[in-house]
Design a protein around this motif. Sequence first.
Motif, mmCIF file in Angstrom:
data_model
loop_
_atom_site.group_PDB
_atom_site.id
_atom_site.type_symbol
_atom_site.label_atom_id
_atom_site.label_comp_id
_atom_site.label_asym_id
_atom_site.label_seq_id
_atom_site.Cartn_x
_atom_site.Cartn_y
_atom_site.Cartn_z
ATOM 1 N N THR A 45 0.837 -1.198 0.000
ATOM 2 C CA THR A 45 0.000 0.000 0.000
ATOM 3 C C THR A 45 0.869 1.244 0.000
ATOM 4 O O THR A 45 1.951 1.263 0.581
ATOM 5 C CB THR A 45 -0.956 0.012 1.217
ATOM 6 O OG1 THR A 45 -1.790 1.159 1.134
ATOM 7 C CG2 THR A 45 -0.220 0.043 2.531
ATOM 8 N N ARG A 74 -1.290 7.931 -6.574
ATOM 9 C CA ARG A 74 -1.796 6.727 -7.249
ATOM 10 C C ARG A 74 -1.100 6.521 -8.592
ATOM 11 O O ARG A 74 -0.776 5.407 -8.973
ATOM 12 C CB ARG A 74 -3.303 6.808 -7.440
ATOM 13 C CG ARG A 74 -4.077 6.605 -6.157
ATOM 14 C CD ARG A 74 -5.573 6.511 -6.441
ATOM 15 N NE ARG A 74 -6.347 6.466 -5.231
ATOM 16 C CZ ARG A 74 -6.602 5.356 -4.543
ATOM 17 N NH1 ARG A 74 -6.109 4.203 -4.946
ATOM 18 N NH2 ARG A 74 -7.334 5.406 -3.444
ATOM 19 N N ALA A 75 -0.859 7.612 -9.336
ATOM 20 C CA ALA A 75 -0.192 7.511 -10.636
ATOM 21 C C ALA A 75 1.246 7.008 -10.485
ATOM 22 O O ALA A 75 1.752 6.300 -11.352
ATOM 23 C CB ALA A 75 -0.208 8.863 -11.343
ATOM 24 N N THR A 77 2.317 4.952 -7.994
ATOM 25 C CA THR A 77 2.397 3.598 -7.440
ATOM 26 C C THR A 77 1.654 2.542 -8.246
ATOM 27 O O THR A 77 1.987 1.364 -8.155
ATOM 28 C CB THR A 77 1.880 3.590 -5.990
ATOM 29 O OG1 THR A 77 0.537 4.075 -5.963
ATOM 30 C CG2 THR A 77 2.760 4.455 -5.102
ATOM 31 N N THR A 78 0.682 2.921 -9.055
ATOM 32 C CA THR A 78 -0.069 1.937 -9.835
ATOM 33 C C THR A 78 0.818 1.151 -10.800
ATOM 34 O O THR A 78 0.668 -0.069 -10.895
ATOM 35 C CB THR A 78 -1.240 2.617 -10.575
ATOM 36 O OG1 THR A 78 -2.111 3.190 -9.598
ATOM 37 C CG2 THR A 78 -2.022 1.627 -11.408
ATOM 38 N N PRO A 79 1.774 1.773 -11.506
ATOM 39 C CA PRO A 79 2.644 0.978 -12.385
ATOM 40 C C PRO A 79 3.478 -0.060 -11.624
ATOM 41 O O PRO A 79 3.965 -1.028 -12.213
ATOM 42 C CB PRO A 79 3.557 2.019 -13.046
ATOM 43 C CG PRO A 79 2.801 3.297 -12.951
ATOM 44 C CD PRO A 79 2.018 3.215 -11.680
ATOM 45 N N GLY A 81 2.204 -1.922 -9.355
ATOM 46 C CA GLY A 81 1.262 -2.937 -8.896
ATOM 47 C C GLY A 81 0.638 -2.618 -7.552
ATOM 48 O O GLY A 81 -0.028 -3.464 -6.966
ATOM 49 N N THR A 83 -2.126 -0.887 -5.664
ATOM 50 C CA THR A 83 -3.431 -0.296 -5.935
ATOM 51 C C THR A 83 -4.108 0.220 -4.672
ATOM 52 O O THR A 83 -5.131 0.877 -4.752
ATOM 53 C CB THR A 83 -4.353 -1.316 -6.621
ATOM 54 O OG1 THR A 83 -4.476 -2.465 -5.785
ATOM 55 C CG2 THR A 83 -3.803 -1.714 -7.981
ATOM 56 N N HIS A 84 -3.559 -0.078 -3.504
ATOM 57 C CA HIS A 84 -4.145 0.376 -2.241
ATOM 58 C C HIS A 84 -3.503 1.693 -1.811
ATOM 59 O O HIS A 84 -2.309 1.906 -2.021
ATOM 60 C CB HIS A 84 -3.912 -0.652 -1.126
ATOM 61 C CG HIS A 84 -4.605 -1.943 -1.362
ATOM 62 N ND1 HIS A 84 -5.951 -2.114 -1.223
ATOM 63 C CD2 HIS A 84 -4.122 -3.150 -1.732
ATOM 64 C CE1 HIS A 84 -6.269 -3.354 -1.493
ATOM 65 N NE2 HIS A 84 -5.174 -4.003 -1.811
#
Length: 112
Positions: A45, A74-75, A77-79, A81, A83-84
Amino acid sequence: MTEPRYGEDPEPSDPFPAGPLYVPVRPGPSGCAARLFRTPLGDRTAVGFTSERRLAATLGAGQAWIRLAEPALRALTTPLGVTHLTVDPQFTAPAPTPVTHEIPVLRVARIA
């Protein structure tokens, strides 16, 4: 009294954008990088705090941080993996202590 229009109400599970967050960072080879944590269930997270005071109370006054908006965090950390997003966590486990490789010696008394 008017009834709420359900088409306009957000779902409870929909992420609600947080304001600018204080995001803990660590030094990296190209500058600083957002620190990632784990939830109690072990999922990765991203973490953000709504105030510098809350960040310092949880992670210590010496923790480096940057200000990021929730969509920017979020932008980032999303790449990876992740998502929290956890906002204002109040509990952190202490860092693990280094394992010493010393083997304890047991002394046995001889009875004559």
